[in-house]
Enzyme design. Structure first.
Site, short mmCIF file in Angstrom:
data_model
loop_
_atom_site.label_atom_id
_atom_site.label_comp_id
_atom_site.label_asym_id
_atom_site.label_seq_id
_atom_site.Cartn_x
_atom_site.Cartn_y
_atom_site.Cartn_z
N HIS A 184 -2.00 5.99 -9.04
CA HIS A 184 -2.66 7.00 -9.88
C HIS A 184 -2.00 7.23 -11.23
O HIS A 184 -0.80 7.11 -11.36
CB HIS A 184 -2.70 8.33 -9.10
CG HIS A 184 -3.38 8.20 -7.79
ND1 HIS A 184 -2.68 8.09 -6.61
CD2 HIS A 184 -4.69 8.09 -7.47
CE1 HIS A 184 -3.55 7.95 -5.60
NE2 HIS A 184 -4.77 7.94 -6.11
N SER A 227 -9.75 9.95 -5.51
CA SER A 227 -8.49 10.62 -5.83
C SER A 227 -8.29 10.90 -7.32
O SER A 227 -7.48 11.74 -7.67
CB SER A 227 -7.32 9.77 -5.34
OG SER A 227 -7.39 8.48 -5.91
N ASP A 249 2.10 7.45 -9.59
CA ASP A 249 2.56 6.82 -8.36
C ASP A 249 1.98 5.41 -8.28
O ASP A 249 1.46 4.90 -9.28
CB ASP A 249 2.19 7.68 -7.14
CG ASP A 249 0.68 7.78 -6.91
OD1 ASP A 249 -0.08 7.03 -7.56
OD2 ASP A 249 0.26 8.59 -6.07
#
Ligand SMILES: *[C@@H]1O[C@H](CO)[C@@H](O)[C@H](O)[C@H]1NC(C)=O
Ligand SMILES: *[C@@H]1O[C@H](CO)[C@@H](O)[C@H](O)[C@H]1NC(C)=O
Ligand SMILES: *[C@@H]1O[C@H](CO)[C@@H](O)[C@H](O)[C@H]1NC(C)=O
Ligand SMILES: *[C@@H]1O[C@H](CO)[C@@H](O)[C@H](O)[C@H]1NC(C)=O
Length: 368
Positions: A334, A39, A331
Site C-alpha cells: 500500500h 484496501s 507497507d
C-alpha cells in the site's frame, strides 16, 4: 499537450498540483460521497469482520493519523478515500457501513453524509480472496441497496433520487483480482479474464445506476507488479528487485479495457457521468521520476520486515523507515499517505486527459 515530451508534461503536472493544493472552497456544501473498493479505500470495514484475515487496526499503521490511531487503514495516515473526500470539503472519508450499522439509533443521521463500503482484499469477483473473508464488490453493492432503501423509507423516493443523482460514487478495485489471477495460476487466458472482470463491472455499475447513482469516479489499478512484495518476489527469483512485468502488463490492459468499457456503458445509460483515473500512469510516472515528485524511495516499504521491508506486514515489531514522506510505499502493498494525497490531487485537478479522463473528479462533482 499531445506534443509535449514526457519530462515537460511531468513538470506541468507538478506545477498544476502545487497550485491546486487548496481545495475548491466555492463548493459550499460537500457532496454526499459513497465509496466502494479494496484496501486503497478501506477505512475500517475489515475491523468488523470477525473471521477477517486482512486487518490493519494495529500500529505502526496510523502513526501519522490524528492521535496516531490505527483505524484499520492500510496507511501511515489518511488513505486515498480520505484524501479525495477532503478535497471535496469533507473532514475525511465517510464512515464504514459496518461501523454505522452498530450505531443503531444514530445510523440515520450518519447515512446522509455518505458511506464507505470498501474492504481490504476485495475484488470485482466474489472468488477473490474469499478464504481470507472480505466484503466483495457484489456484497458492497447489496449494502448500498439497503442504504438506498433506508433513504427511501426516511425521505421518500423523490428526495432520494434527487440526492443520489448529485452524489459521488468512487470505486477503486481490481488489484486483488490481478494478484489472485497470478497466484492461482489459472489456465484462463488474460483477455478472457479481463472480459469476465469487465462484465462484472458492467453488472455492478448498472445496478448502482438503477438505484439512482449518476456520477462515478472510477480508479483503475496501479502497476501492481512494482509493489515491494512483487519486487521481493523478483529479487528472490533472480537477484534483482525489478518490477514483475507480466503483472504490470495485465494492469495496463485492465486500464484500457476499463476505459473502453466506461465509454460504451456511459452511452447506454443516458444520465451516467464518469471520470476515470489512470492510476497506472500516475504511479508509473512517480516510479520513473521519483525526485520530480519529491520521493526518494519507490521500491521498498517504509514499514515491514526483512528484505525491502517486504517480507512481512507492517505491525508493532516491524522496522520503520526514517522519513515517511520520502517513501512511495507504506507497507508491502500500500501507498503512503503522501502518495495517496498526490493521487487524490491528480484525480481532482488533472491534468486531464493524461491522468484522468474524460473529465476530472472535480468536474464530475460540479457538472450538472
Ligand atoms: C487462500 O487460498 C489461496 C489460493 O488457493 C492460498 O494460497 C492461501 O494459502 C489460502 N489462505 C488461507 C488463509 O487459507
Ligand atoms: C435499512 O434498510 C434495511 C434493508 O431494507 C433494513 O433491513 C434495515 O432495518 C434498515 N435500517 C434502519 C436503521 O432503518
Ligand atoms: C529476471 O526478472 C526479469 C523481470 O521479470 C525477467 O525479465 C528476467 O527474465 C528474469 N531472469 C531470470 C533469470 O529469471
Ligand atoms: C509481525 O510480523 C512478523 C513477520 O511476519 C511476525 O513474525 C511477528 O510475530 C508479528 N508481530 C506481531 C506483534 O504481530
Amino acid at each position: 499537450m499531445a506534443m509535449m515530451n514526457i519530462p515537460s508534461m511531468l513538470l506541468c503536472v507538478f506545477i498544476i498540483l502545487a497550485n491546486n493544493f487548496i481545495p475548491n472552497l466555492a463548493q459550499k456544501t460537500p457532496p454526499v460521497v459513497f465509496i466502494l473498493g479494496d484496501s486503497t479505500a478501506d477505512v475500517g470495514t475489515n475491523n468488523h469482520l470477525a473471521q477477517g484475515k486482512l486487518k490493519a487496526n494495529f500500529p505502526h499503521n496510523g502513526i501519522d493519523f490524528p492521535h496516531s490511531r490505527a483505524t484499520g487503514r492500510f496507511s501511515n495516515g489518511f488513505n486515498s478515500a480520505d484524501c479525495l473526500a477532503k478535497l471535496f470539503g469533507l473532514k475525511r472519508s465517510p464512515q464504514p457501513f459496518l461501523f454505522l450499522l452498530r450505531l443503531k439509533s444514530h445510523f440515520h443521521k450518519h447515512l446522509f453524509k455518505g458511506v464507505n463500503f470498501a474492504s481490504a482484499g476485495a475484488g470485482l469477483l466474489d472468488e477473490t480472496n474469499k478464504n481470507l473473508t472480505v466484503v466483495p464488490l457484489s456484497e458492497q453493492i447489496n449494502q448500498f441497496t439497503s442504504v438506498h432503501d433506508n433513504f427511501t423509507a426516511i425521505i421518500g423516493p423523490g428526495k432520494t433520487k434527487e440526492i443520489l443523482c448529485k452524489s459521488l460514487f468512487f470505486i477503486s478495485i481490481g488489484s486483488n483480482d490481478i494478484f489472485d489471477y497470478f497466484q492461482s495460476k489459472t489456465e484462463i487466458p488474460i483477455d478472457k479474464f479481463i472480459t469476465i472482470l469487465m462484465s462484472t463491472y458492467s453488472k455492478h455499475i448498472t445496478t448502482l445506476y438503477e438505484l439512482g447513482a449518476r456520477k462515478f469516479g472510477i480508479i483503475s489499478v496501479p502497476p501492481v507488479g512494482c509493489c515491494p512484495s512483487q519486487r521481493l518476489f523478483q529479487k528472490q527469483l533472480n537477484g534483482s528487485n525489478v518490477c514483475f512485468d507480466p503483472m504490470n502488463e495485465f494492469a495496463l490492459v485492465f486500464h484500457s479495457a476499463l476505459d473502453t468499457f466506461l465509454h460504451k456503458i456511459s452511452s447506454q445509460l443516458p444520465e451516467m457521468k464518469y471520470s476515470l483515473g489512470n492510476m497506472y500512469r500516475m504511479t508509473n510516472d512517480v516510479i520513473k521520476n521519483p525526485k520530480l515528485f519529491e520521493f526518494e524511495n519507490v521500491d521498498e516499504a517504509c514499514c515491514g520486515h526483512g528484505d525491502l521491508s517486504a517480507a512481512g506486514p507492517c505491525n508493532r515489531t516491524a522496522k520503520l523507515c526514517p522519513d515517511r514522506t520520502k517513501y512511495l510505499f507504506w507497507d508491502l502493498f500500500h501507498p503512503t499517505q503522501k502518495a495517496a494525497d498526490l493521487a487524490a490531487h491528480t484525480l481532482y485537478s488533472g491534468p486531464s486527459p493524461i491522468y484522468v479522463s474524460p473529465i476530472t473528479f472535480s468536474q464530475l462533482a460540479t457538472d450538472d
